[in-house]
Design a protein around this motif. Sequence first.
Motif, PDB file in Angstrom:
ATOM      1  N   UNK A 120      16.206  -2.376   9.538  1.00 31.57           N
ATOM      2  CA  UNK A 120      14.868  -2.342  10.120  1.00 31.57           C
ATOM      3  C   UNK A 120      13.860  -1.887   9.073  1.00 31.57           C
ATOM      4  N   UNK A 121      12.658  -2.403   9.131  1.00 33.49           N
ATOM      5  CA  UNK A 121      11.563  -1.944   8.267  1.00 33.49           C
ATOM      6  C   UNK A 121      10.699  -1.017   9.112  1.00 33.49           C
ATOM      7  N   UNK A 122      10.696   0.248   8.742  1.00 34.85           N
ATOM      8  CA  UNK A 122      10.024   1.267   9.558  1.00 34.85           C
ATOM      9  C   UNK A 122       8.871   1.858   8.765  1.00 34.85           C
ATOM     10  N   UNK A 123       7.684   1.832   9.334  1.00 37.99           N
ATOM     11  CA  UNK A 123       6.532   2.433   8.674  1.00 37.99           C
ATOM     12  C   UNK A 123       6.700   3.944   8.638  1.00 37.99           C
ATOM     13  N   UNK A 124       6.575   4.512   7.456  1.00 37.85           N
ATOM     14  CA  UNK A 124       6.686   5.967   7.306  1.00 37.85           C
ATOM     15  C   UNK A 124       5.309   6.613   7.299  1.00 37.85           C
ATOM     16  N   UNK A 125       4.409   6.056   6.482  1.00 38.82           N
ATOM     17  CA  UNK A 125       3.114   6.701   6.309  1.00 38.82           C
ATOM     18  C   UNK A 125       2.157   5.697   5.674  1.00 38.82           C
ATOM     19  N   UNK A 126       0.875   5.872   5.916  1.00 41.14           N
ATOM     20  CA  UNK A 126      -0.117   5.003   5.288  1.00 41.14           C
ATOM     21  C   UNK A 126      -1.300   5.821   4.805  1.00 41.14           C
ATOM     22  N   UNK A 127      -1.985   5.249   3.829  1.00 38.62           N
ATOM     23  CA  UNK A 127      -3.135   5.921   3.198  1.00 38.62           C
ATOM     24  C   UNK A 127      -4.234   4.900   2.991  1.00 38.62           C
ATOM     25  N   UNK A 128      -5.446   5.264   3.399  1.00 34.92           N
ATOM     26  CA  UNK A 128      -6.593   4.413   3.121  1.00 34.92           C
ATOM     27  C   UNK A 128      -7.242   4.888   1.836  1.00 34.92           C
ATOM     28  N   UNK A 129      -7.561   3.979   0.961  1.00 39.35           N
ATOM     29  CA  UNK A 129      -8.028   4.353  -0.370  1.00 39.35           C
ATOM     30  C   UNK A 129      -9.347   5.106  -0.346  1.00 39.35           C
ATOM     31  N   UNK A 130     -10.165   4.870   0.665  1.00 42.43           N
ATOM     32  CA  UNK A 130     -11.467   5.541   0.695  1.00 42.43           C
ATOM     33  C   UNK A 130     -11.370   6.978   1.211  1.00 42.43           C
ATOM     34  N   UNK A 131     -10.198   7.366   1.688  1.00 39.53           N
ATOM     35  CA  UNK A 131     -10.006   8.731   2.164  1.00 39.53           C
ATOM     36  C   UNK A 131      -9.402   9.578   1.045  1.00 39.53           C
ATOM     37  N   UNK A 132     -10.039  10.686   0.742  1.00 31.67           N
ATOM     38  CA  UNK A 132      -9.540  11.551  -0.318  1.00 31.67           C
ATOM     39  C   UNK A 132      -8.365  12.403   0.147  1.00 31.67           C
ATOM     40  N   UNK A 133      -8.341  12.703   1.432  1.00 32.55           N
ATOM     41  CA  UNK A 133      -7.283  13.563   1.932  1.00 32.55           C
ATOM     42  C   UNK A 133      -5.964  12.825   1.959  1.00 32.55           C
ATOM     43  N   UNK A 134      -4.921  13.494   1.471  1.00 39.90           N
ATOM     44  CA  UNK A 134      -3.596  12.898   1.461  1.00 39.90           C
ATOM     45  C   UNK A 134      -3.025  12.835   2.876  1.00 39.90           C
ATOM     46  N   UNK A 135      -2.408  11.705   3.198  1.00 44.36           N
ATOM     47  CA  UNK A 135      -1.822  11.526   4.523  1.00 44.36           C
ATOM     48  C   UNK A 135      -0.546  12.362   4.671  1.00 44.36           C
ATOM     49  N   UNK A 136      -0.310  12.819   5.890  1.00 44.91           N
ATOM     50  CA  UNK A 136       0.883  13.604   6.204  1.00 44.91           C
ATOM     51  C   UNK A 136       1.420  13.176   7.558  1.00 44.91           C
ATOM     52  N   UNK A 137       2.737  13.030   7.645  1.00 42.38           N
ATOM     53  CA  UNK A 137       3.415  12.728   8.913  1.00 42.38           C
ATOM     54  C   UNK A 137       4.673  13.580   8.962  1.00 42.38           C
TER      55      UNK A 137
END
Lengths: 113, 117
Positions: free
Chosen positions: B44-61
């Motif tokens: 299965x291909x499972x999304x772990x995390x995503x980041x939008x380039x215009x957001x400076x804050x690092x994504x966390x899950x």
Amino acid sequence: DARVTQTPRHKVTEMGQEVTMRCQPILGHNTVFWYRQTMMQGLELLAYFRNRAPLDDSGMPKDRFSAEMPDATLATLKIQPSEPRDSAVYFCASGLVKDSPQHFGDGTRLSIL
Amino acid sequence: AQTVTQSQPEMSVQEAETVTLSCTYDTSENNYYLFWYKQPPSRQMILVIRQEAYKQQNATENRFSVNFQKAAKSFSLKISDSQLGDTAMYFCAFTSDSGGSNYKLTFGKGTLLTVNP
């Protein structure tokens, strides 16, 4: 949770036979993608649709592959005639444009003998 | 054309420890999206995390976080308190709407992570 549904999960057939893989995208998603995964090439995009219209099939061998989306709930990928080098896992994914990630089906493992 | 490079074909970590997977990408775009997908043996291909380039804050899950360095075009994935179920192939992916790419995903070759008991 809504899921992308792919059928069949596995397919084994002989060279020269027609193969049809089906995908039911998540309801409401307007983009559908077909990817192929092999050990050598990794994940490659074959074709994709937006609002059922084909937008890009440049990654697909057009002499034997075809992709269609007869309605919003069904996408198909056909190979005719199939060849051993087509053996791979084929994934369908759906999503909304821009900021929505793509959701993948469980894939079809295709083996051409 | 955009490219995504994962320089670590394989990595291993002990259960409960922290591991970082590397990813670099090449693009001239300013607006784009980055993802980490996980593919366990079930394929299965499972999304772990995503980041939008215009957001400076690092994504966390939960136990997963990214270190997004836009200027360096780097997008690493940190897994804290590694669990046996984290054993999988991890793919970094890039998408944008530039040059008619229409948000199709470009994947790296993947990093096979093994969590050892």
